[in-house]
Write an enzyme that holds these catalytic residues in place. Structure first.
Site, short mmCIF file in Angstrom:
data_model
loop_
_atom_site.label_atom_id
_atom_site.label_comp_id
_atom_site.label_asym_id
_atom_site.label_seq_id
_atom_site.Cartn_x
_atom_site.Cartn_y
_atom_site.Cartn_z
N HIS A 55 0.82 -1.21 0.00
CA HIS A 55 0.00 0.00 0.00
C HIS A 55 0.86 1.27 0.00
CE1 HIS A 55 1.16 0.01 4.12
NE2 HIS A 55 0.12 0.64 4.63
N SER A 56 2.14 1.11 -0.32
CA SER A 56 3.05 2.26 -0.40
C SER A 56 3.15 2.76 -1.83
CB SER A 56 4.44 1.87 0.10
OG SER A 56 5.41 2.78 -0.36
N PRO A 57 2.80 4.02 -2.09
CA PRO A 57 2.94 4.54 -3.45
C PRO A 57 4.39 4.63 -3.88
CG PRO A 57 2.42 6.32 -1.94
CD PRO A 57 2.29 5.05 -1.17
N THR A 76 6.76 2.52 -3.06
CA THR A 76 7.15 1.18 -3.50
C THR A 76 6.66 0.94 -4.92
OG1 THR A 76 7.01 0.41 -1.20
CG2 THR A 76 7.09 -1.27 -2.92
N TYR A 77 5.42 1.34 -5.19
CA TYR A 77 4.86 1.23 -6.54
C TYR A 77 5.72 1.97 -7.55
CZ TYR A 77 1.89 2.79 -10.44
OH TYR A 77 1.41 3.13 -11.68
#
EC number: 5.99.1.4
Length: 202
Positions: free
Chosen positions: A12-14, A16-17
């Protein structure tokens, strides 16, 4: 001896995305193995003094949105900085990735992790929902229902807890976090340093 990147992530980390595809590409170019380790960021925050987004000062929250827009444009990656299903419990998605790692291998887990994060940050999907996760996995060519069921087993929960313990032992305090030869790098904006570390690794 092959090079290894320990990859501590939460789906749920942007951030990380934004870094995921670049990490996979640079690891492939360097001939490095990615040891993917989804972990419980909330537990790590509790141990390291981090604050969940809702508890951060307004100016920090505002700057985060500005930076997300900048990086999305810089990288050419679609990103909705305020998706419908956020904040969201990441555990089900994290354990789905662990289940894929356990039963299908690291490459499958990396592929699925990317798809899960795109579902949240680009397609506005609820990655806490089992049916959504099954569909995302099926779209990758995996048995989505089987993976969702596997993600609910005690063995996957134990691995999730081990990953979290490993994160705290490595002094992780955010996500994404990369470790090369025992040296940690926090954030997708440190991937250039990860690449340089891999070039020196033996």
């Amino acid at each position: 001896m092959s090079k290894t990147i320990e990859y501590f992530l939460t789906p749920h980390s942007p951030w990380t995305y934004l870094g995921h595809d670049r990490l996979v590409a640079l690891a492939k170019a360097a001939g490095a193995h990615v040891d993917i380790k989804p972990f419980d960021l909330g537990k790590v925050f509790g141990a390291s003094g981090g604050l969940p987004l809702a508890k951060r000062a307004p100016q920090r929250q505002a700057y985060r949105l500005l930076e997300l827009a900048r990086w999305s444009q810089q990288l050419g990656l679609p990103l909705n900085p305020q998706p419908t299903f956020f904040p969201i419990p990441p555990d089900a998605a994290a354990k789905l990735i662990i289940a894929a790692r356990t039963s299908l291998g690291a490459e499958a887990a990396l592929e699925l992790a990317g798809a899960v994060m795109r579902a949240l940050w680009a397609a506005d999907k609820n990655i806490a929902d089992g049916d959504t996760l099954a569909q995302v996995a099926s779209n990758c060519g995996f048995d989505g229902r089987m993976l969702v069921k596997s993600a609910q087993t005690a063995g996957v929960q134990e691995q999730y807890e081990r990953n979290t313990d490993d994160a705290m032992a490595a002094n992780v305090f955010g996500a994404p976090w990369y470790v090369v030869d025992g040296v940690g790098f926090w954030g997708q904006d440190r991937l250039d340093f990860v690449e340089r570390a891999l070039a020196k690794a033996v």
